[in-house]
Design an enzyme around this catalytic site. Sequence first.
Site, PDB file in Angstrom:
ATOM      1  N   HIS A  30       0.813  -1.218   0.000  1.00  0.00           N
ATOM      2  CA  HIS A  30       0.000   0.000   0.000  1.00  0.00           C
ATOM      3  C   HIS A  30       0.849   1.271   0.000  1.00  0.00           C
ATOM      4  O   HIS A  30       0.382   2.330   0.382  1.00  0.00           O
ATOM      5  CB  HIS A  30      -0.964  -0.001   1.205  1.00  0.00           C
ATOM      6  N   THR A  89      -3.683  -8.377  10.890  1.00  0.00           N
ATOM      7  CA  THR A  89      -4.537  -7.789   9.853  1.00  0.00           C
ATOM      8  C   THR A  89      -5.943  -8.339   9.958  1.00  0.00           C
ATOM      9  O   THR A  89      -6.132  -9.512  10.284  1.00  0.00           O
ATOM     10  CB  THR A  89      -3.961  -8.023   8.430  1.00  0.00           C
TER      11      THR A  89
HETATM   12  C1  BJW Z   1      -3.388  -6.881  16.592  1.00  0.00           C
HETATM   13  C2  BJW Z   1      -2.867  -6.055  17.570  1.00  0.00           C
HETATM   14  C3  BJW Z   1      -1.692  -6.495  18.161  1.00  0.00           C
HETATM   15  C4  BJW Z   1      -4.623  -5.094  16.877  1.00  0.00           C
HETATM   16  N1  BJW Z   1      -1.138  -7.646  17.766  1.00  0.00           N
HETATM   17  N2  BJW Z   1      -2.839  -8.029  16.243  1.00  0.00           N
HETATM   18  C5  BJW Z   1     -16.401  -2.537  -3.360  1.00  0.00           C
HETATM   19  C6  BJW Z   1     -16.354  -1.199  -3.757  1.00  0.00           C
HETATM   20  C7  BJW Z   1     -15.114  -0.577  -4.059  1.00  0.00           C
HETATM   21  C8  BJW Z   1     -13.908  -1.298  -3.971  1.00  0.00           C
HETATM   22  C9  BJW Z   1     -13.986  -2.629  -3.569  1.00  0.00           C
HETATM   23  C10 BJW Z   1     -15.221  -3.231  -3.281  1.00  0.00           C
HETATM   24  N3  BJW Z   1     -14.973  -4.519  -2.924  1.00  0.00           N
HETATM   25  C11 BJW Z   1     -13.632  -4.734  -2.962  1.00  0.00           C
HETATM   26  C12 BJW Z   1     -13.027  -3.595  -3.355  1.00  0.00           C
HETATM   27  C13 BJW Z   1     -11.566  -3.425  -3.514  1.00  0.00           C
HETATM   28  C14 BJW Z   1     -11.002  -2.622  -2.365  1.00  0.00           C
HETATM   29  C15 BJW Z   1     -11.355  -3.325  -1.045  1.00  0.00           C
HETATM   30  O1  BJW Z   1     -10.744  -4.280  -0.651  1.00  0.00           O
HETATM   31  N4  BJW Z   1     -12.378  -2.839  -0.333  1.00  0.00           N
HETATM   32  C16 BJW Z   1     -12.849  -3.522   0.884  1.00  0.00           C
HETATM   33  C17 BJW Z   1     -12.837  -2.558   2.044  1.00  0.00           C
HETATM   34  C18 BJW Z   1     -14.215  -4.085   0.581  1.00  0.00           C
HETATM   35  N5  BJW Z   1      -9.569  -2.599  -2.579  1.00  0.00           N
HETATM   36  C19 BJW Z   1      -8.995  -1.638  -3.269  1.00  0.00           C
HETATM   37  O2  BJW Z   1      -9.628  -0.682  -3.717  1.00  0.00           O
HETATM   38  C20 BJW Z   1      -7.529  -1.831  -3.555  1.00  0.00           C
HETATM   39  N6  BJW Z   1      -7.274  -1.664  -4.948  1.00  0.00           N
HETATM   40  C21 BJW Z   1      -7.690  -2.560  -5.827  1.00  0.00           C
HETATM   41  O3  BJW Z   1      -8.322  -3.567  -5.511  1.00  0.00           O
HETATM   42  O4  BJW Z   1      -7.328  -2.271  -7.135  1.00  0.00           O
HETATM   43  C22 BJW Z   1      -7.561  -3.275  -8.138  1.00  0.00           C
HETATM   44  C23 BJW Z   1      -6.274  -4.030  -8.339  1.00  0.00           C
HETATM   45  C24 BJW Z   1      -6.051  -5.199  -7.631  1.00  0.00           C
HETATM   46  C25 BJW Z   1      -4.883  -5.917  -7.851  1.00  0.00           C
HETATM   47  C26 BJW Z   1      -3.946  -5.449  -8.744  1.00  0.00           C
HETATM   48  C27 BJW Z   1      -4.152  -4.252  -9.436  1.00  0.00           C
HETATM   49  C28 BJW Z   1      -5.340  -3.541  -9.223  1.00  0.00           C
HETATM   50  C29 BJW Z   1      -6.715  -0.782  -2.816  1.00  0.00           C
HETATM   51  C30 BJW Z   1      -6.808  -0.937  -1.333  1.00  0.00           C
HETATM   52  C31 BJW Z   1      -6.034   0.178  -0.639  1.00  0.00           C
HETATM   53  C32 BJW Z   1      -6.234   0.133   0.878  1.00  0.00           C
HETATM   54  N7  BJW Z   1      -5.635   1.279   1.425  1.00  0.00           N
HETATM   55  C33 BJW Z   1      -5.622   1.456   2.905  1.00  0.00           C
HETATM   56  C34 BJW Z   1      -5.172   2.916   3.154  1.00  0.00           C
HETATM   57  C35 BJW Z   1      -3.688   3.049   2.831  1.00  0.00           C
HETATM   58  C36 BJW Z   1      -3.173   4.393   3.135  1.00  0.00           C
HETATM   59  C37 BJW Z   1      -3.191   4.690   4.609  1.00  0.00           C
HETATM   60  O5  BJW Z   1      -2.513   4.010   5.405  1.00  0.00           O
HETATM   61  O6  BJW Z   1      -3.891   5.621   4.968  1.00  0.00           O
HETATM   62  O7  BJW Z   1      -4.722   0.543   3.516  1.00  0.00           O
HETATM   63  S1  BJW Z   1      -7.173   1.096   3.705  1.00  0.00           S
HETATM   64  C38 BJW Z   1      -6.473   0.441   5.167  1.00  0.00           C
HETATM   65  O8  BJW Z   1      -6.839  -0.961   5.297  1.00  0.00           O
HETATM   66  C39 BJW Z   1      -4.951   0.471   4.942  1.00  0.00           C
HETATM   67  C40 BJW Z   1      -4.524  -0.868   5.482  1.00  0.00           C
HETATM   68  O9  BJW Z   1      -3.270  -1.227   4.944  1.00  0.00           O
HETATM   69  C41 BJW Z   1      -5.655  -1.754   5.068  1.00  0.00           C
HETATM   70  C42 BJW Z   1      -5.758  -3.058   5.856  1.00  0.00           C
HETATM   71  O10 BJW Z   1      -5.989  -2.822   7.214  1.00  0.00           O
HETATM   72  P1  BJW Z   1      -5.314  -3.744   8.328  1.00  0.00           P
HETATM   73  O11 BJW Z   1      -3.861  -3.582   8.295  1.00  0.00           O
HETATM   74  O12 BJW Z   1      -5.850  -5.114   8.213  1.00  0.00           O
HETATM   75  O13 BJW Z   1      -5.834  -3.016   9.666  1.00  0.00           O
HETATM   76  P2  BJW Z   1      -7.201  -3.247  10.462  1.00  0.00           P
HETATM   77  O14 BJW Z   1      -7.365  -2.087  11.360  1.00  0.00           O
HETATM   78  O15 BJW Z   1      -8.325  -3.540   9.554  1.00  0.00           O
HETATM   79  O16 BJW Z   1      -6.938  -4.567  11.308  1.00  0.00           O
HETATM   80  C43 BJW Z   1      -5.985  -4.604  12.353  1.00  0.00           C
HETATM   81  C44 BJW Z   1      -5.924  -6.023  12.900  1.00  0.00           C
HETATM   82  O17 BJW Z   1      -4.888  -6.089  13.860  1.00  0.00           O
HETATM   83  C45 BJW Z   1      -7.226  -6.476  13.594  1.00  0.00           C
HETATM   84  O18 BJW Z   1      -7.511  -7.804  13.158  1.00  0.00           O
HETATM   85  C46 BJW Z   1      -6.854  -6.483  15.079  1.00  0.00           C
HETATM   86  O19 BJW Z   1      -7.535  -7.497  15.805  1.00  0.00           O
HETATM   87  C47 BJW Z   1      -5.376  -6.770  15.019  1.00  0.00           C
HETATM   88  N8  BJW Z   1      -4.579  -6.245  16.128  1.00  0.00           N
HETATM   89  N9  BJW Z   1      -3.715  -4.964  17.718  1.00  0.00           N
HETATM   90  C48 BJW Z   1      -1.787  -8.395  16.815  1.00  0.00           C
HETATM   91  N10 BJW Z   1      -1.109  -5.769  19.146  1.00  0.00           N
END
Ligand code: BJW
Length: 279
Positions: free
Chosen positions: A121, A223
Amino acid sequence: MSNMFAEFHDHLRALKRIIALVGAGLSASSGLPTFRGTQGLWKNFNMIDLATPDSFYIDPGLVWQFYSWRRQLALEAQPNNGHRALAKLSHVHKDFITITQNVDGLLARANHNPERLLELHGSLFELKCTGFTCNYIDHENFNHPLTPQLAGTEQEKESSDGSPEFTPVKQLSEKDLPCCPVCGELLRPGVVWFGESLPLITIDTIDNFLQQGKVDLILVIGTSGTVYPANSYVERVRLQGGKVAIFNTDIEEDILQGKQKDTWGFHGDAAELLPLALE
Ligand code: BJW
Ligand code: ZN
């Protein structure tokens, strides 16, 4: 739990090809907020208002204050023992890659092997020009604040539950924000927002790794697995016959009870669990 670590160690020694898929939970104990959940970044602000190309187009001042605040938090944070355990593995295990969704740069600062670190990302510390014909990218910019007008967002206080909270402090216009030294257009953070494509070279490297031979194990660390395509890699490893090891503070009960085939569940803080599981 200690038996489980011993068993996991034996298993790990026999494995050839390993992927680590990392999310915000790995950096939680370094003091960086996750996205979802009660202490997450999205509790006050909808992600649609802050992490889409449209939100930047509509109010670049608001989005830049959010990222300026995140840059400051990440600069002040230190890598934890979980980052360090993965970094160590990246130097000793040949067929290993880390796919991180985190944009905080902490794995690199923990001395992770750069050739095996894939920042899916992007990075808070990359700046990209928004000009249509300009390809300017500043790959590593650690300055803070990026403009005098972006100073001050870091002074925001913690919320009542102790987690860092974003509150925009000013109305900023384009002239207050970082601009391209080549063409003068607005710069944006080099992160991947919803609806945007991921860095092609990174996607290709991951695809090649998955195609070069069976991946024996994917470590799924801190994640929620809600975002595509990062979440799809777990299923791809399973389909190849590989195993899954989850490190999370929130794990489904049937996984913890060992009822899900080929899935290990390590419940707790990834910063504490990873050194025990990997070293
Ligand atoms: C602990 C802990 C501790 C806590 N120890 N554990 C419908 C409409 C429109 C789009 C879509 C759709 N359906 C699907 C899509 C695609 C979309 C998507 O996935 N949407 C979903 C939300 C439905 N994806 C995209 O748009 C992506 N692009 C894409 O698909 O393009 C097409 C393509 C694909 C492949 C090749 C080429 C083209 C882009 C996604 C970009 C996501 N960006 C973000 C923001 C980044 C910038 C920023 O940082 O501000 O990335 S969103 C946000 O979520 C961020 C994170 O990296 C990402 C994931 O979150 P993460 O890391 O999992 O965090 P949390 O908070 O969700 O979870 C934390 C976890 O830790 C929890 O489980 C806790 O329990 C745990 N935890 N403390 C261990 N101490
Ligand atoms: Zn430019």
